[in-house]
Design an enzyme around this catalytic site. Sequence first.
Site, PDB file in Angstrom:
ATOM      1  N   ARG A 224     -13.349 -15.257 -10.279  1.00  0.00           N
ATOM      2  CA  ARG A 224     -12.876 -15.407 -11.659  1.00  0.00           C
ATOM      3  C   ARG A 224     -11.466 -14.808 -11.774  1.00  0.00           C
ATOM      4  NH1 ARG A 224     -16.086 -18.835 -12.117  1.00  0.00           N
ATOM      5  NH2 ARG A 224     -17.980 -18.844 -13.384  1.00  0.00           N
ATOM      6  N   HIS A 272      -9.303 -24.567 -10.569  1.00  0.00           N
ATOM      7  CA  HIS A 272     -10.729 -24.191 -10.682  1.00  0.00           C
ATOM      8  C   HIS A 272     -11.642 -25.324 -10.176  1.00  0.00           C
ATOM      9  CE1 HIS A 272     -13.710 -21.480 -13.055  1.00  0.00           C
ATOM     10  NE2 HIS A 272     -14.299 -22.032 -12.003  1.00  0.00           N
TER      11      HIS A 272
HETATM   12  P1  NDP Z   1     -24.597 -14.090  -6.510  1.00  0.00           P
HETATM   13  O1  NDP Z   1     -25.111 -13.501  -7.771  1.00  0.00           O
HETATM   14  O2  NDP Z   1     -25.541 -14.826  -5.633  1.00  0.00           O
HETATM   15  O3  NDP Z   1     -23.928 -12.948  -5.612  1.00  0.00           O
HETATM   16  C1  NDP Z   1     -23.114 -11.946  -6.144  1.00  0.00           C
HETATM   17  C2  NDP Z   1     -22.766 -10.944  -5.051  1.00  0.00           C
HETATM   18  O4  NDP Z   1     -21.823 -10.009  -5.601  1.00  0.00           O
HETATM   19  C3  NDP Z   1     -23.981 -10.134  -4.583  1.00  0.00           C
HETATM   20  O5  NDP Z   1     -23.908  -9.935  -3.204  1.00  0.00           O
HETATM   21  C4  NDP Z   1     -23.822  -8.812  -5.342  1.00  0.00           C
HETATM   22  O6  NDP Z   1     -24.374  -7.686  -4.679  1.00  0.00           O
HETATM   23  C5  NDP Z   1     -22.301  -8.687  -5.350  1.00  0.00           C
HETATM   24  N1  NDP Z   1     -21.881  -7.765  -6.421  1.00  0.00           N
HETATM   25  C6  NDP Z   1     -22.089  -7.872  -7.762  1.00  0.00           C
HETATM   26  N2  NDP Z   1     -21.586  -6.808  -8.399  1.00  0.00           N
HETATM   27  C7  NDP Z   1     -21.059  -6.005  -7.442  1.00  0.00           C
HETATM   28  C8  NDP Z   1     -20.418  -4.738  -7.464  1.00  0.00           C
HETATM   29  N3  NDP Z   1     -20.207  -4.062  -8.620  1.00  0.00           N
HETATM   30  N4  NDP Z   1     -20.020  -4.200  -6.295  1.00  0.00           N
HETATM   31  C9  NDP Z   1     -20.233  -4.852  -5.110  1.00  0.00           C
HETATM   32  N5  NDP Z   1     -20.850  -6.063  -5.020  1.00  0.00           N
HETATM   33  C10 NDP Z   1     -21.251  -6.618  -6.183  1.00  0.00           C
HETATM   34  O7  NDP Z   1     -23.361 -15.021  -6.926  1.00  0.00           O
HETATM   35  P2  NDP Z   1     -22.832 -16.348  -6.189  1.00  0.00           P
HETATM   36  O8  NDP Z   1     -22.571 -16.038  -4.778  1.00  0.00           O
HETATM   37  O9  NDP Z   1     -23.720 -17.484  -6.516  1.00  0.00           O
HETATM   38  O10 NDP Z   1     -21.466 -16.600  -7.006  1.00  0.00           O
HETATM   39  C11 NDP Z   1     -20.427 -15.633  -7.051  1.00  0.00           C
HETATM   40  C12 NDP Z   1     -19.385 -16.006  -8.092  1.00  0.00           C
HETATM   41  O11 NDP Z   1     -18.594 -17.100  -7.658  1.00  0.00           O
HETATM   42  C13 NDP Z   1     -19.934 -16.507  -9.443  1.00  0.00           C
HETATM   43  O12 NDP Z   1     -20.347 -15.432 -10.262  1.00  0.00           O
HETATM   44  C14 NDP Z   1     -18.759 -17.259 -10.013  1.00  0.00           C
HETATM   45  O13 NDP Z   1     -17.982 -16.399 -10.827  1.00  0.00           O
HETATM   46  C15 NDP Z   1     -17.944 -17.677  -8.790  1.00  0.00           C
HETATM   47  N6  NDP Z   1     -17.910 -19.132  -8.649  1.00  0.00           N
HETATM   48  C16 NDP Z   1     -16.693 -19.784  -8.677  1.00  0.00           C
HETATM   49  C17 NDP Z   1     -16.611 -21.149  -8.541  1.00  0.00           C
HETATM   50  C18 NDP Z   1     -15.308 -21.860  -8.486  1.00  0.00           C
HETATM   51  O14 NDP Z   1     -15.281 -23.092  -8.500  1.00  0.00           O
HETATM   52  N7  NDP Z   1     -14.196 -21.176  -8.365  1.00  0.00           N
HETATM   53  C19 NDP Z   1     -17.839 -21.968  -8.409  1.00  0.00           C
HETATM   54  C20 NDP Z   1     -19.053 -21.198  -8.323  1.00  0.00           C
HETATM   55  C21 NDP Z   1     -19.065 -19.828  -8.482  1.00  0.00           C
HETATM   56  P3  NDP Z   1     -25.972  -7.548  -4.454  1.00  0.00           P
HETATM   57  O15 NDP Z   1     -26.284  -8.591  -3.393  1.00  0.00           O
HETATM   58  O16 NDP Z   1     -26.140  -6.183  -3.973  1.00  0.00           O
HETATM   59  O17 NDP Z   1     -26.635  -7.855  -5.758  1.00  0.00           O
END
Ligand code: NDP
Length: 309
Positions: A224, A272
Site C-alpha cells: 500500500r 496498482h
Molecule cells: P496476509 O494477511 O496473508 O499476510 C500478511 C503478512 O504480513 C503476514 O505474514 C503477517 O505476519 C505480516 N505482518 C502483518 N503485520 C505485521 C507487522 N506489524 N510486523 C511484521 N509482519 C507483519 O496478506 P497477503 O499476503 O494476502 O497480502 C498482503 C498485502 O498485499 C495486502 O494486505 C494488500 O495490501 C497487498 N496487495 C496488493 C495488491 C496490488 O495489486 N498491489 C494486490 C493484493 C494485495 P503473520 O504471518 O505473523 O501474521
Amino acid sequence: MTLLLLGEFEDTQVWISAIKTHQPDLKIEVYPNFDNLADIDAVLVWMHPLGVIEKFSNLKVIISTGAGVDHILRDRNLPANIPIVRLVDKSLTSQMSEYIISAILHFHRQFADYKIQQNQQLWRGLSPRNTENCTVGILGLGVLGSDIAQKLNILGFSVRGWSRTPKILDNINCFSGETQLNLFLSECSVLVCLLPLTPETEGILNQNTFAALPQGAYLINVARGKHLVEEDLLTALTSGQLSGACLDVFPIEPLPENHPFWRHPQIIITPHIAAKTIPACVAPQIIAAVQKSQEGLQLNNQVDVSKGY
Ligand code: NDP
C-alpha cells in the site's frame, strides 16, 4: 438473499455475470440502486462510501473484492459483530509473484542501464551479478509473501522474510517482530513490501529502514502507498543509499499529475495492477461467503479485526 456491490467497481456488469454464472438466483444490486436497506444480506466492497455499511440492519457479511482490507477498516463506524472476509485466490497470488519476479529481474539483470546504453548506441556488457549473492527480503510472509519467497528460491536467489509471528519455511531465512527487523534488513539487496496496511506498518518504508539496508539496495512496494514515506525515498535515491524503486501503490491514486515520482529516472511506476482480482476466478468464494454467513457457518479467510488483517 441479496448481495450489494458497494464502492468503486470498474465494471459492475462483469461482476454480476461472473457471480450469476455460479448462482443465477442470487439477487445482486448495485449501490445506490436498491429497494430496501433491510433487504441487504451481504456487501461486496472496494473503497465504499463511509458511514453506509452500518445502515444495513440485516447484514451478515462484508466481503472485500481484494486481499487487503484496509479500505474497509478505514470506516470507523463498521458494525462490530459483522464478519469481514477477504479474497485469497490462486490467480491473484500468481499475478503478484509474476510482477515481483519481473521487477527483480529488471533490476538484477540491469535492464535500466542497458536501456541507457541503447540510447547511446553503446554495445558494452556490464559485470554480471551472481544470483546466489543477491538477497531478496520480503516484508510479510502471508499468502502472497510466502508464494514469492518460494518462487525466488527456485530461481536461485537467497531469500529471507519478515513477519509478525515466527515462521518456518523451507530454504527461507525467517525473521519476526520489531526486534529482528534491522537484522533482517541488513543483507537485503532487494526489499519487497507485502505487508497489510495497519497502524503498526504504516510508514515502515522510511529513512531508518533504508539506512539499515546495504548501500544501493532496490525497493519494490506492492502493498500500500502509505507504507512508504515518499520524501525518505527521494532522499535515499539522491544519496545512493537506494539505487532504484518499483512502485505499484500510492497514498493518492491515481498518482497526481505533478508528482515527482512520475519523471524520476530511478523509479518505475505501475498503476496498482500488480495483482488484480478477476471476477470469474473469485465468484465461487463470494457465493460461499454469502451462503455460509446466511447459515451461520464458519467463514473462510475471515479477517481478524483486532490485528487489522
Ligand atoms: P496476509 O494477511 O496473508 O499476510 C500478511 C503478512 O504480513 C503476514 O505474514 C503477517 O505476519 C505480516 N505482518 C502483518 N503485520 C505485521 C507487522 N506489524 N510486523 C511484521 N509482519 C507483519 O496478506 P497477503 O499476503 O494476502 O497480502 C498482503 C498485502 O498485499 C495486502 O494486505 C494488500 O495490501 C497487498 N496487495 C496488493 C495488491 C496490488 O495489486 N498491489 C494486490 C493484493 C494485495 P503473520 O504471518 O505473523 O501474521
